[in-house]
Scaffold this active site. Structure first.
Site, PDB file in Angstrom:
ATOM      1  N   CYS A 257     -14.965  39.698 -63.374  1.00 48.48           N
ATOM      2  CA  CYS A 257     -14.636  38.694 -64.388  1.00 48.48           C
ATOM      3  C   CYS A 257     -14.644  39.299 -65.793  1.00 48.48           C
ATOM      4  CB  CYS A 257     -15.580  37.503 -64.260  1.00 48.48           C
ATOM      5  SG  CYS A 257     -14.903  35.994 -64.978  1.00 48.48           S
ATOM      6  N   LEU A 258     -15.635  38.992 -66.628  1.00 47.68           N
ATOM      7  CA  LEU A 258     -15.695  39.575 -67.968  1.00 47.68           C
ATOM      8  C   LEU A 258     -15.821  41.090 -67.873  1.00 47.68           C
ATOM      9  CD1 LEU A 258     -15.760  39.033 -71.025  1.00 47.68           C
ATOM     10  CD2 LEU A 258     -18.240  38.735 -70.852  1.00 47.68           C
ATOM     11  N   HIS A 343     -14.544  35.817 -58.438  1.00 45.71           N
ATOM     12  CA  HIS A 343     -15.959  35.933 -58.084  1.00 45.71           C
ATOM     13  C   HIS A 343     -16.153  36.120 -56.586  1.00 45.71           C
ATOM     14  CE1 HIS A 343     -17.977  34.960 -61.950  1.00 45.71           C
ATOM     15  NE2 HIS A 343     -16.789  34.451 -62.211  1.00 45.71           N
ATOM     16  N   GLU A 345     -18.786  36.955 -55.072  1.00 49.60           N
ATOM     17  CA  GLU A 345     -20.094  36.435 -54.648  1.00 49.60           C
ATOM     18  C   GLU A 345     -20.040  34.929 -54.409  1.00 49.60           C
ATOM     19  OE1 GLU A 345     -19.925  34.889 -58.601  1.00 49.60           O
ATOM     20  OE2 GLU A 345     -19.343  36.837 -57.808  1.00 49.60           O
TER      21      GLU A 345
END
Length: 369
Positions: A257-258, A343, A345
């Site tokens: 992500c970031l 994501h 996870e």
């Protein structure tokens, strides 16, 4: 602020549009960028996800709170959203292992919530007009006063928020006798990322967002991880520098992500703020390496420039978002580095992409041979 229930309240968007509802919880105001999440479950994980810091969350699921809350389902130490907008708020819950109601959870953490909103109309409006700043008001503050204050709230573009949610001091996660050691840069890391690494025989040291490469390297790790987080990646000069140094030393590096966006910036690829971000647990992605599709959990308002990435000699796109063709993953051709925009996870969401953690471990194994 005083705790009240079922008072007349409203949501004011920065363009002057107003949506009315009722207060659930505190009497006051809450500012942030309004966004929506399409997930049908996992509201507690969403509310505690540090990537949502500074945002007012619109829940598209019609019922919120119906299964209560459980401390095992948090992604950080507190609620990170600025406020919640929903259709039906459930004061009662029916799940046997719930520890308390969502109402009590909000009350303890001072979260302002607006219910009885026509969220279908609100989400349609945001989709047509783009993400924008807004304010929830549950205390009767005059509209003109709200407009004046709202006009002073900074836009998400250019806003550095990782410092607001990152750990202040390093800490450890997992078994110290694990086979592999990983240094993780906390830009707003989710707990389930750490769980996924730990169950793959990793001992993780988590560092603050502004830690140096020397700080991370002092743990003598087998691999490096750059986490998810809130805000614009462009102001994160320290994290970008760290990514550059990890890449220069060709150490195993994985970003989510970031962290994915930071790796792009470290390679000279620009990022941009999306008209509407991706937030939900049913986003379709195609893996260009395997040809397989994945249903993914996503939460981001910025993305990596696809055209620049396609023209970069040392990078290649590995995953694409099937709804709009945006970059969902990339890897370096001659370095031990890869990243994804979504994501793997999950928490909440499907586990289609959990193999990416295995790929990271395999990269670590190969680098040690």
């Amino acid at each position: 602020m005083k705790y009240t229930t079922r008072q007349q309240a409203l949501l004011l968007l920065s363009d002057g549009t107003i949506f009315y509802g009722k207060s659930i919880g505190l009497s006051g105001v809450a500012f942030g960028e309004v966004c929506f999440n399409t997930g049908m479950t996992g509201y507690q994980e969403i509310f505690t996800d540090p990537s949502y810091f500074g945002q007012l969350m619109v829940a598209t699921n019609a019922h919120i709170g119906n299964y209560g809350v459980n401390d095992k389902e948090i992604e950080s130490d507190s609620i990170k959203i600025s406020g919640l907008i929903c259709k039906n708020f459930s004061f009662n819950y029916s799940r046997p292992d719930a520890e308390e109601s969502l109402e009590n959870y909000f009350k303890k953490q001072n979260l302002i919530c607006l219910s009885d909103v026509d969220t279908r109309a609100l989400v349609g409006y945001i989709r047509d007009n783009g993400a924008m700043n807004a304010v929830i008001c549950t205390d009767g503050t005059p509209i003109e006063e709200l407009k004046t204050t709202l006009a002073q709230v900074p836009d998400m573009k250019g806003l550095e928020l990782a410092s607001k949610v990152s750990t202040k001091t390093p800490y450890f996660f997992g078994d110290e006798n694990a086979t592999y050691k990983v240094s993780a840069l906390d830009l707003g890391i989710k707990t389930n990322i750490l769980r996924n690494l730990a169950k793959r025989d990793c001992y993780i040291k988590v560092f603050p967002y502004d830690a140096s490469y020397e700080d991370l390297a002092s743990f003598n790790p087998d691999g490096y991880f750059l986490s998810n987080g809130p805000g614009d990646p462009d102001p994160l000069e320290s994290a970008i520098s760290v990514a550059k140094q990890i890449i220069e030393n060709d150490k195993p590096l994985f970003g989510i992500c970031l962290g994915h966006q930071v790796i792009a910036l470290a390679n000279g690829i620009s990022t941009y703020k999306m008209f509407n971000g991706h937030r939900g647990i049913n986003h379709p992605v195609t893996n260009l390496i395997t040809g397989k599709g994945e249903i993914t959990s996503q939460n981001h308002g910025f993305a990596v420039n696809r055209e620049e990435l396609e023209n970069h000699a040392e990078l290649e796109i590995t995953h694409l978002h099937l709804n709009d063709g945006t970059v969902a993953g990339m890897r370096m051709k001659n370095k031990n580095c890869f990243s994804v925009q979504y994501h793997p996870e999950a928490s909440p969401g499907p586990h289609d992409s959990s193999y990416l953690f295995d790929d990271f471990i395999n990269n670590i194994k190969n680098s040690k041979n």
